[in-house]
Design a protein around this motif. Structure first.
Motif, PDB file in Angstrom:
ATOM      1  N   PRO A  78       3.429  63.348  14.910  1.00  0.00           N
ATOM      2  CA  PRO A  78       2.707  63.213  13.635  1.00  0.00           C
ATOM      3  C   PRO A  78       3.384  62.288  12.633  1.00  0.00           C
ATOM      4  N   ALA A  79       4.697  62.344  12.529  1.00  0.00           N
ATOM      5  CA  ALA A  79       5.377  61.510  11.543  1.00  0.00           C
ATOM      6  C   ALA A  79       5.250  60.030  11.891  1.00  0.00           C
ATOM      7  N   GLU A  80       5.204  59.696  13.176  1.00  0.00           N
ATOM      8  CA  GLU A  80       5.081  58.301  13.580  1.00  0.00           C
ATOM      9  C   GLU A  80       3.683  57.763  13.297  1.00  0.00           C
ATOM     10  N   VAL A  81       2.663  58.560  13.549  1.00  0.00           N
ATOM     11  CA  VAL A  81       1.293  58.137  13.229  1.00  0.00           C
ATOM     12  C   VAL A  81       1.144  57.942  11.724  1.00  0.00           C
ATOM     13  N   ALA A  82       1.755  58.829  10.946  1.00  0.00           N
ATOM     14  CA  ALA A  82       1.631  58.763   9.486  1.00  0.00           C
ATOM     15  C   ALA A  82       2.296  57.527   8.900  1.00  0.00           C
ATOM     16  N   GLN A  83       3.170  56.859   9.652  1.00  0.00           N
ATOM     17  CA  GLN A  83       3.817  55.647   9.152  1.00  0.00           C
ATOM     18  C   GLN A  83       2.810  54.532   8.884  1.00  0.00           C
ATOM     19  N   ALA A  84       1.642  54.597   9.503  1.00  0.00           N
ATOM     20  CA  ALA A  84       0.607  53.576   9.273  1.00  0.00           C
ATOM     21  C   ALA A  84      -0.130  53.790   7.961  1.00  0.00           C
ATOM     22  N   LEU A  85       0.085  54.920   7.331  1.00  0.00           N
ATOM     23  CA  LEU A  85      -0.674  55.293   6.144  1.00  0.00           C
ATOM     24  C   LEU A  85       0.218  55.180   4.897  1.00  0.00           C
ATOM     25  N   PRO A  86      -0.437  54.876   3.760  1.00  0.00           N
ATOM     26  CA  PRO A  86      -1.883  54.838   3.500  1.00  0.00           C
ATOM     27  C   PRO A  86      -2.551  53.489   3.739  1.00  0.00           C
ATOM     28  N   ASP A  87      -1.818  52.500   4.295  1.00  0.00           N
ATOM     29  CA  ASP A  87      -2.405  51.160   4.437  1.00  0.00           C
ATOM     30  C   ASP A  87      -3.614  51.138   5.361  1.00  0.00           C
ATOM     31  N   ALA A  88      -3.572  51.908   6.451  1.00  0.00           N
ATOM     32  CA  ALA A  88      -4.646  51.886   7.436  1.00  0.00           C
ATOM     33  C   ALA A  88      -5.865  52.650   6.926  1.00  0.00           C
ATOM     34  N   GLY A  89      -7.043  52.057   7.139  1.00  0.00           N
ATOM     35  CA  GLY A  89      -8.275  52.721   6.735  1.00  0.00           C
ATOM     36  C   GLY A  89      -8.793  53.692   7.776  1.00  0.00           C
ATOM     37  N   PHE A  90      -8.348  53.534   9.026  1.00  0.00           N
ATOM     38  CA  PHE A  90      -8.714  54.443  10.098  1.00  0.00           C
ATOM     39  C   PHE A  90      -7.655  54.337  11.192  1.00  0.00           C
ATOM     40  N   LEU A  91      -7.745  55.207  12.169  1.00  0.00           N
ATOM     41  CA  LEU A  91      -6.773  55.262  13.259  1.00  0.00           C
ATOM     42  C   LEU A  91      -7.427  54.838  14.566  1.00  0.00           C
ATOM     43  N   ILE A  92      -6.633  54.207  15.410  1.00  0.00           N
ATOM     44  CA  ILE A  92      -7.046  53.860  16.764  1.00  0.00           C
ATOM     45  C   ILE A  92      -6.054  54.475  17.732  1.00  0.00           C
ATOM     46  N   ASN A  93      -6.563  55.122  18.765  1.00  0.00           N
ATOM     47  CA  ASN A  93      -5.697  55.599  19.843  1.00  0.00           C
ATOM     48  C   ASN A  93      -6.307  55.204  21.170  1.00  0.00           C
TER      49      ASN A  93
END
Length: 505
Positions: free
Chosen positions: A388-403
């Motif tokens: 979870p902490a690694e995914v959160a590194q993209a935020l708040p800049d990212a408007g959505f997530l891709i996996n």
């Protein structure tokens, strides 16, 4: 003479172990695909019951039994990856699976040992303070030590329950703590005197009603116009995925599934969808596909290996083509699946593994961001979305997530469903929708509240489309990460020690 196995002392000693083992096993029913979220609370209550009394040694054995039940029934699919797709003999695959489960269960043994070793106060401090706090601290430790294995965190069971409202605040570890605490309060509701039962019932009601209340808070807000996204699931058998003679057919399959959806704004292919290196696939596939995408105003994102010719290293990549081109390379690799850890220590054991493309290098991007046309997306490849902490590194800049993922490694098991459940938790924690494509399933488009908008069932060749609304802003979890949950866990343990020292009832 045979020993008297029916002696009451031996029977009494074995019952807590059997209860702990059973509690761990039934906890698996709280995870996907079963998703009976109250069962996890019942399992936590039973685990609390086994640690209500006894020595530190007994606590270790009972905790270890709980871990064996949870992991033995929850991650037995590891054998499939080793045997069917890692080309390992069945006996070796089963042996390594058993060894792995036995080692991972030690975390739970330490939880039980410390719970009993630190207990000095009134009985209620075990289920309400010590056990929930220690459970989460060791769950977090398991999530990063020796590259981490954060699978079957207890909080995932609550993705569809009232406690899910706390996910944007405390993350999955916070949900694990609240689930364990709920189990302890449930145990108190059954076993304590009437005054303590009333307090336990009030606490349990406050936790769950509070979860429902905070679910009404919109921690993030819509930004820009929604767009149409389509996920492609080609369902390529893992056994032929890397065969040279299958490459042309695989690429044709993806193109055939993509062309009818060029009216979508975003099309997503899964992890290593193309079994060729990026530079090899440019002329025959990527450049013509990018030109076609630009004509229709479509962005295409696909998984593909990337070879650095100068450094002689290759990476697990995610490339965006269309109006702009961008590249993300996977930073957190899967041990044994993508790289071979501790090679100097394991020695001859390494030769048992014959997994194609199992010597990737880790990407070095400071944050997991990918430019997709006019949008910035938070990117994760396969196993990365369980951190979870690694995914959160993209935020708040990212408007959505891709996996993107290739869960074919897990076969027809619980794992693909568990993996989707974890992806759903990332959307709750970050307050962002996710577009998720996998090779064999489960591919899905998930909204910012963790709800699946559309999906392609497992082992089906097909596509799924839905409207995705980008969002802006940061949830408390994005701002503070795992720290609030960890500090809360430490606070519970500290309170248990303080109460025990003072002898407060």
């Amino acid at each position: 003479m045979y020993p008297n196995l029916a002696r009451p002392g031996r029977l009494a000693a074995s019952l807590p172990l059997l209860l702990a083992l059973s509690a761990g096993a039934i906890a698996v029913l709280g995870f996907a695909p079963f998703a009976f979220f109250p069962v996890a609370v019942i399992a936590a209550a039973l685990f609390s019951a086994t640690l209500a009394q006894g020595s530190a040694r007994a606590g270790f054995l009972r905790g270890y039994a709980f871990g064996l039940g949870l992991l033995g029934f929850g991650v037995f699919w590891i054998r499939i990856s080793l045997n069917e797709f890692g080309n390992m003999d069945a006996w070796a695959a089963n042996l390594l699976m058993a060894l792995f489960i036995a080692l991972m269960a030690l975390y739970y043994g330490l939880v039980g040992w410390l719970t009993r070793a630190l207990h000095r106060g009134p009985a209620w401090t075990v289920p309400v303070l010590l056990l929930p706090g220690l459970y989460v601290l060791f769950e977090w430790l398991r999530g990063w030590l020796f590259t981490g294995f954060p699978w079957l965190n207890l909080g995932y069971t609550q993705i569809d329950g009232p406690l899910a409202g706390y996910a944007p605040i405390l993350g999955v570890y916070g949900l694990s703590l609240l689930t364990a605490l709920s189990g302890g309060l449930l145990w108190g509701l059954i076993r304590w005197d009437w005054r303590a039962r009333a307090a336990a019932g009030a606490g349990l009601a406050a936790l769950w009603l509070g979860g429902l209340a905070v679910q009404q808070i919109n921690w993030t807000e819509s930004v820009g116009a929604p767009f149409q996204a389509t996920v492609i699931q080609a369902n390529i058998p893992q056994a032929i995925k890397w065969e040279p003679e299958a490459r042309i057919g695989i690429m044709e399959t993806y193109v055939d599934l993509t062309l009818p959806h060029l009216d979508s704004d975003l099309i997503l292919w899964p992890e290593t969808a193309i079994p060729n290196f990026l530079h090899e696939a440019r002329d025959p596939l990527l450049d013509p596909l990018a030109e076609r995408a630009r004509e229709t105003g479509t962005e295409i994102v696909l998984g593909i290996p990337v070879l650095d010719l100068e450094a002689e290293r290759y990476y697990n990549g995610l490339v965006s083509i269309g109006s702009v081109e961008d590249l993300y390379t996977k930073r957190h690799l899967v041990p044994f699946g993508e790289f071979l850890p501790f090679g100097a220590w394991l020695g001859p054991l390494i030769t048992l593994f014959e997994i194609p493309m199992s010597d990737f290098s880790a990407g070095t991007a400071p944050r997991p961001l990918l430019r997709v046309g006019q949008w910035t997306a938070g990117a994760s490849i396969c196993y990365e979305d369980v951190f979870p902490a690694e995914v959160a590194q993209a935020l708040p800049d990212a408007g959505f997530l891709i996996n993107v993922s290739n869960d074919a490694w897990f076969g027809d098991s619980l794992a693909p469903h568990q993996h989707l459940e974890m992806a759903r938790m990332r959307t709750l924690e970050g307050g962002r929708p996710m577009v998720r494509a996998t090779n064999t399933g489960v591919s899905a488009i998930i909204d910012w509240r963790g709800r699946v908008l559309n999906q392609v069932p497992i082992f089906v060749r097909g596509t799924a489309s839905a409207q995705v609304q980008p969002r802006a802003g940061a949830t408390p979890f994005v701002r503070f990460g795992n720290w609030p949950a960890l500090l809360l866990a430490l606070g519970l343990v500290g309170a248990g020690l303080l109460i025990g020292r003072r002898g407060t009832v």
